[in-house]
Design a protein around this motif. Structure first.
Motif, PDB file in Angstrom:
ATOM      1  N   THR A  30       0.679 -10.230   4.833  1.00 30.01           N
ATOM      2  CA  THR A  30       0.775  -8.783   4.663  1.00 30.01           C
ATOM      3  C   THR A  30      -0.475  -8.150   5.255  1.00 30.01           C
ATOM      4  OG1 THR A  30       1.250  -7.036   3.057  1.00 30.01           O
ATOM      5  CG2 THR A  30      -0.304  -8.733   2.343  1.00 30.01           C
ATOM      6  N   TRP A  34       0.127  -2.020   5.900  1.00 29.58           N
ATOM      7  CA  TRP A  34       1.528  -2.037   5.436  1.00 29.58           C
ATOM      8  C   TRP A  34       1.592  -1.590   3.973  1.00 29.58           C
ATOM      9  CZ3 TRP A  34       4.890  -3.555   1.751  1.00 29.58           C
ATOM     10  CH2 TRP A  34       6.252  -3.520   2.047  1.00 29.58           C
ATOM     11  N   ARG A  38       3.489   1.856   2.884  1.00 28.81           N
ATOM     12  CA  ARG A  38       4.784   1.745   2.189  1.00 28.81           C
ATOM     13  C   ARG A  38       4.712   2.059   0.708  1.00 28.81           C
ATOM     14  NH1 ARG A  38       9.204  -0.426   5.409  1.00 28.81           N
ATOM     15  NH2 ARG A  38       8.263  -0.619   7.461  1.00 28.81           N
ATOM     16  N   CYS A 114       9.637  -1.364 -16.700  1.00 29.47           N
ATOM     17  CA  CYS A 114       8.768  -0.232 -16.314  1.00 29.47           C
ATOM     18  C   CYS A 114       9.111   1.055 -17.058  1.00 29.47           C
ATOM     19  CB  CYS A 114       8.833  -0.004 -14.811  1.00 29.47           C
ATOM     20  SG  CYS A 114       8.221  -1.403 -13.874  1.00 29.47           S
ATOM     21  N   ARG A 153       5.572 -11.907  -0.628  1.00 35.17           N
ATOM     22  CA  ARG A 153       4.857 -10.688  -0.247  1.00 35.17           C
ATOM     23  C   ARG A 153       5.613  -9.404  -0.634  1.00 35.17           C
ATOM     24  NH1 ARG A 153       5.607 -10.023   6.322  1.00 35.17           N
ATOM     25  NH2 ARG A 153       7.876  -9.837   6.282  1.00 35.17           N
ATOM     26  N   GLY A 215      13.785  -4.657  -3.281  1.00 33.18           N
ATOM     27  CA  GLY A 215      12.985  -3.436  -3.314  1.00 33.18           C
ATOM     28  C   GLY A 215      13.646  -2.229  -2.689  1.00 33.18           C
ATOM     29  N   ASN A 216      14.243  -2.421  -1.500  1.00 34.54           N
ATOM     30  CA  ASN A 216      14.807  -1.224  -0.845  1.00 34.54           C
ATOM     31  C   ASN A 216      16.035  -0.680  -1.586  1.00 34.54           C
ATOM     32  OD1 ASN A 216      16.302  -3.369  -0.034  1.00 34.54           O
ATOM     33  ND2 ASN A 216      15.810  -3.205   2.147  1.00 34.54           N
ATOM     34  N   HIS A 250       5.850   7.348 -13.647  1.00 32.95           N
ATOM     35  CA  HIS A 250       5.599   5.908 -13.523  1.00 32.95           C
ATOM     36  C   HIS A 250       5.121   5.670 -12.089  1.00 32.95           C
ATOM     37  CE1 HIS A 250       5.954   1.659 -13.307  1.00 32.95           C
ATOM     38  NE2 HIS A 250       7.067   1.661 -12.585  1.00 32.95           N
ATOM     39  N   ASN A 253       5.676   3.615  -6.641  1.00 31.89           N
ATOM     40  CA  ASN A 253       5.544   3.778  -5.193  1.00 31.89           C
ATOM     41  C   ASN A 253       5.253   5.255  -4.910  1.00 31.89           C
ATOM     42  OD1 ASN A 253       6.149   4.193  -2.392  1.00 31.89           O
ATOM     43  ND2 ASN A 253       7.255   2.255  -2.405  1.00 31.89           N
ATOM     44  N   ARG A 255       5.723   6.902  -2.341  1.00 30.75           N
ATOM     45  CA  ARG A 255       6.822   7.567  -1.615  1.00 30.75           C
ATOM     46  C   ARG A 255       7.923   8.020  -2.576  1.00 30.75           C
ATOM     47  NH1 ARG A 255       9.429   4.148   2.430  1.00 30.75           N
ATOM     48  NH2 ARG A 255       8.698   2.376   1.259  1.00 30.75           N
ATOM     49  N   ILE A 256       8.154   7.250  -3.650  1.00 34.06           N
ATOM     50  CA  ILE A 256       9.152   7.666  -4.651  1.00 34.06           C
ATOM     51  C   ILE A 256       8.648   8.939  -5.344  1.00 34.06           C
ATOM     52  CG2 ILE A 256      10.266   7.069  -6.854  1.00 34.06           C
ATOM     53  CD1 ILE A 256      10.217   4.125  -5.945  1.00 34.06           C
ATOM     54  N   ASN A 280       1.347  -0.914  -9.545  1.00 30.72           N
ATOM     55  CA  ASN A 280       2.378  -0.680 -10.558  1.00 30.72           C
ATOM     56  C   ASN A 280       2.053  -1.537 -11.789  1.00 30.72           C
ATOM     57  OD1 ASN A 280       4.689  -0.657 -12.108  1.00 30.72           O
ATOM     58  ND2 ASN A 280       6.099  -1.019 -10.420  1.00 30.72           N
TER      59      ASN A 280
HETATM   60  O1  UT7 Z   1       8.608  -0.208 -11.105  1.00 32.63           O
HETATM   61  C1  UT7 Z   1       9.892  -0.726 -11.075  1.00 32.63           C
HETATM   62  C2  UT7 Z   1      10.709  -0.099 -10.032  1.00 32.63           C
HETATM   63  N1  UT7 Z   1      10.292  -0.581  -8.738  1.00 32.63           N
HETATM   64  C3  UT7 Z   1      10.338   0.224  -7.701  1.00 32.63           C
HETATM   65  O2  UT7 Z   1      10.648   1.371  -7.869  1.00 32.63           O
HETATM   66  C4  UT7 Z   1      10.055  -0.358  -6.352  1.00 32.63           C
HETATM   67  C5  UT7 Z   1      11.010   0.249  -5.357  1.00 32.63           C
HETATM   68  N2  UT7 Z   1      10.886  -0.291  -4.023  1.00 32.63           N
HETATM   69  C6  UT7 Z   1       9.806  -0.068  -3.231  1.00 32.63           C
HETATM   70  O3  UT7 Z   1       8.827   0.493  -3.654  1.00 32.63           O
HETATM   71  C7  UT7 Z   1       9.906  -0.477  -1.789  1.00 32.63           C
HETATM   72  O4  UT7 Z   1      11.229  -0.842  -1.490  1.00 32.63           O
HETATM   73  C8  UT7 Z   1       8.951  -1.638  -1.377  1.00 32.63           C
HETATM   74  C9  UT7 Z   1       7.528  -1.153  -1.362  1.00 32.63           C
HETATM   75  C10 UT7 Z   1       9.104  -2.776  -2.370  1.00 32.63           C
HETATM   76  C11 UT7 Z   1       9.282  -2.134   0.020  1.00 32.63           C
HETATM   77  O5  UT7 Z   1       9.247  -1.056   0.948  1.00 32.63           O
HETATM   78  P1  UT7 Z   1      10.461  -0.810   1.953  1.00 32.63           P
HETATM   79  O6  UT7 Z   1      10.054   0.297   2.840  1.00 32.63           O
HETATM   80  O7  UT7 Z   1      11.709  -0.619   1.141  1.00 32.63           O
HETATM   81  O8  UT7 Z   1      10.505  -2.144   2.787  1.00 32.63           O
HETATM   82  P2  UT7 Z   1      11.694  -3.220   2.923  1.00 32.63           P
HETATM   83  O9  UT7 Z   1      11.852  -3.988   1.668  1.00 32.63           O
HETATM   84  O10 UT7 Z   1      12.913  -2.537   3.489  1.00 32.63           O
HETATM   85  O11 UT7 Z   1      11.091  -4.164   4.038  1.00 32.63           O
HETATM   86  C12 UT7 Z   1      10.774  -3.674   5.356  1.00 32.63           C
HETATM   87  C13 UT7 Z   1      10.101  -4.801   6.120  1.00 32.63           C
HETATM   88  C14 UT7 Z   1      10.855  -6.130   6.054  1.00 32.63           C
HETATM   89  O12 UT7 Z   1      10.714  -6.768   7.294  1.00 32.63           O
HETATM   90  P3  UT7 Z   1      11.889  -6.675   8.415  1.00 32.63           P
HETATM   91  O13 UT7 Z   1      13.090  -7.280   7.752  1.00 32.63           O
HETATM   92  O14 UT7 Z   1      12.047  -5.220   8.714  1.00 32.63           O
HETATM   93  O15 UT7 Z   1      11.326  -7.463   9.548  1.00 32.63           O
HETATM   94  C15 UT7 Z   1      10.090  -6.903   5.000  1.00 32.63           C
HETATM   95  O16 UT7 Z   1      10.200  -8.307   5.185  1.00 32.63           O
HETATM   96  O17 UT7 Z   1       8.798  -5.058   5.559  1.00 32.63           O
HETATM   97  C16 UT7 Z   1       8.677  -6.460   5.280  1.00 32.63           C
HETATM   98  N3  UT7 Z   1       7.771  -6.605   4.139  1.00 32.63           N
HETATM   99  C17 UT7 Z   1       6.440  -6.692   4.273  1.00 32.63           C
HETATM  100  N4  UT7 Z   1       5.640  -6.671   5.359  1.00 32.63           N
HETATM  101  C18 UT7 Z   1       4.317  -6.770   5.151  1.00 32.63           C
HETATM  102  C19 UT7 Z   1       8.086  -6.659   2.819  1.00 32.63           C
HETATM  103  N5  UT7 Z   1       6.967  -6.793   2.097  1.00 32.63           N
HETATM  104  C20 UT7 Z   1       5.930  -6.814   2.975  1.00 32.63           C
HETATM  105  C21 UT7 Z   1       4.542  -6.915   2.830  1.00 32.63           C
HETATM  106  N6  UT7 Z   1       3.776  -6.877   3.942  1.00 32.63           N
HETATM  107  N7  UT7 Z   1       3.940  -7.018   1.610  1.00 32.63           N
END
Ligand code: UT7
Length: 323
Positions: A30, A34, A38, A114, A153, A215-216, A250, A253, A255-256, A280
């Protein structure tokens, strides 16, 4: 006689050890860029090996008692919102009760991940409003670092450890003078368990397991459900979301949070955020953010404060209170 639950004091505790994004990027694929882009997270606190959830909770509770000008003998209810209890049983609340030297009343945990602090606040408010209990310690405390898969990650960069506490007191209408918890709205949709869960547990695997999250998919649900809960609690109080003074979300994120602020026409300067330095912290994030707002003088007595959360279950909810 109608009783209201007033927040008389709050307290926070964060473990000493800080883990930065830079440090994390040396052990998992990571980058600081990033994670910041994010999520808004820069660093998080991690409990020491010998520090348990009950230790974090007891620190926060002592700080809350001090800010309320009370001591252990004033408390007749201890409720801990946690997903990371010290032991399978007894409750972390029972352990905290003993650590604080409280010898009367009841103690139990609430588990809504959470959303735990909102579920627990709603529960404690009802215990106090019914007259069953007089003064409560409500604590959100987590050592989420213990259930993270440090090779994943997608989850290990998101969470941190910490605890926050409220001291709540039942007061009659005259004494309350409009202050207190006004209402709350709690939801759960158990069909969405698979979006965010731990792949272990007493009955299923006899092991602790690790956090797993799509996550997404959780992200896509978040803004809609959180906004709906916030609109519902303010409508029940016959006011509008824009009438509030402070929004204490809470901290999952950034962005949320920004998405909710935009959807509900709130101003960014009405939001208390701690995510950059804490990540978090699950059930602890709301009281930690609330305390930050009180400690730096933003949240003042009489201010209208809206709290919200969403987490595993999926659970979500909101609460409205006058500080
Ligand atoms: O508190 C409980 C409730 N939880 C939440 O509300 C969390 C909600 N979700 C989120 O906050 C976001 O979805 C995350 C922060 C977890 C992830 O962000 P995202 O913009 O939704 O990313 P994604 O999961 O769609 O992943 C995008 C890319 C992927 O790579 P490819 O497939 O596009 O090549 C992931 O593999 O980012 C990659 N990725 C990372 N890259 C670098 C995922 N984690 C990481 C990381 N570092 N730590």
């Amino acid at each position: 006689m109608s009783l209201t639950a007033i927040v008389r004091g709050c307290g926070a505790y964060l473990p000493e050890n800080v883990l930065t994004n830079e440090e994390l990027s040396k052990t998992v694929d990571t980058s600081d860029a990033w994670i910041r882009e994010r999520t808004g997270i820069k660093e998080r606190h991690i409990a020491a090996k010998d520090e348990k959830t009950s230790d974090l909770a007891a620190h926060a509770a002592r700080a809350a008692l001090k800010s309320a000008g009370m001591d252990a003998s004033d408390i007749d209810l201890v409720v801990v919102a946690t997903t990371t209890p010290d032991l399978t049983f007894p409750s972390t609340a029972a352990i905290v009760q003993a650590k604080l030297g409280i010898e009367q009343g009841a103690a139990f945990d609430i588990q809504a991940v959470c959303t735990g602090f909102i579920y627990a606040l709603s529960t404690v408010e009802k215990f106090l409003a019914s007259g069953q209990n007089k003064r409560a310690l409500l604590i959100g405390a987590e050592t989420f670092s213990r259930i993270l898969d440090w090779t994943d990650r997608a989850t290990c960069v998101l969470f941190g450890d910490g605890a926050g506490a409220f001291v709540l007191e039942a007061q009659d209408e005259t004494a309350a003078a409009g202050r207190g918890v006004m209402n709350s709205y709690l939801r759960c949709d158990g069909r969405l368990v698979d979006l965010l869960y731990v792949d272990g547990g007493v009955s299923a695997t006899q092991s602790t397991g690790h956090v797993r999250m799509e996550g997404n998919k959780v992200f896509r649900e978040a803004v809609i459900r959180i906004s709906e809960a916030m609109e519902r609690v303010v409508a029940d109080a016959c006011i509008k979301v824009t009438d509030i003074d402070w929004f204490v979300p809470h901290q999952a994120n950034e962005r949320i949070i920004k998405g909710v602020v935009k959807k509900l026409d709130l101003r960014p300067d009405q939001v208390i955020t701690t995510i950059a330095g804490q990540g978090n912290t699950s059930a602890a994030s709301i009281p930690l953010a609330y305390c930050a707002g009180v400690d730096d003088g933003r949240i003042k007595q009489g201010d209208l404060v809206l709290l919200e959360a969403m987490g595993g279950g999926l659970t979500w909810g909101a609460a409205l209170m006058r500080a």
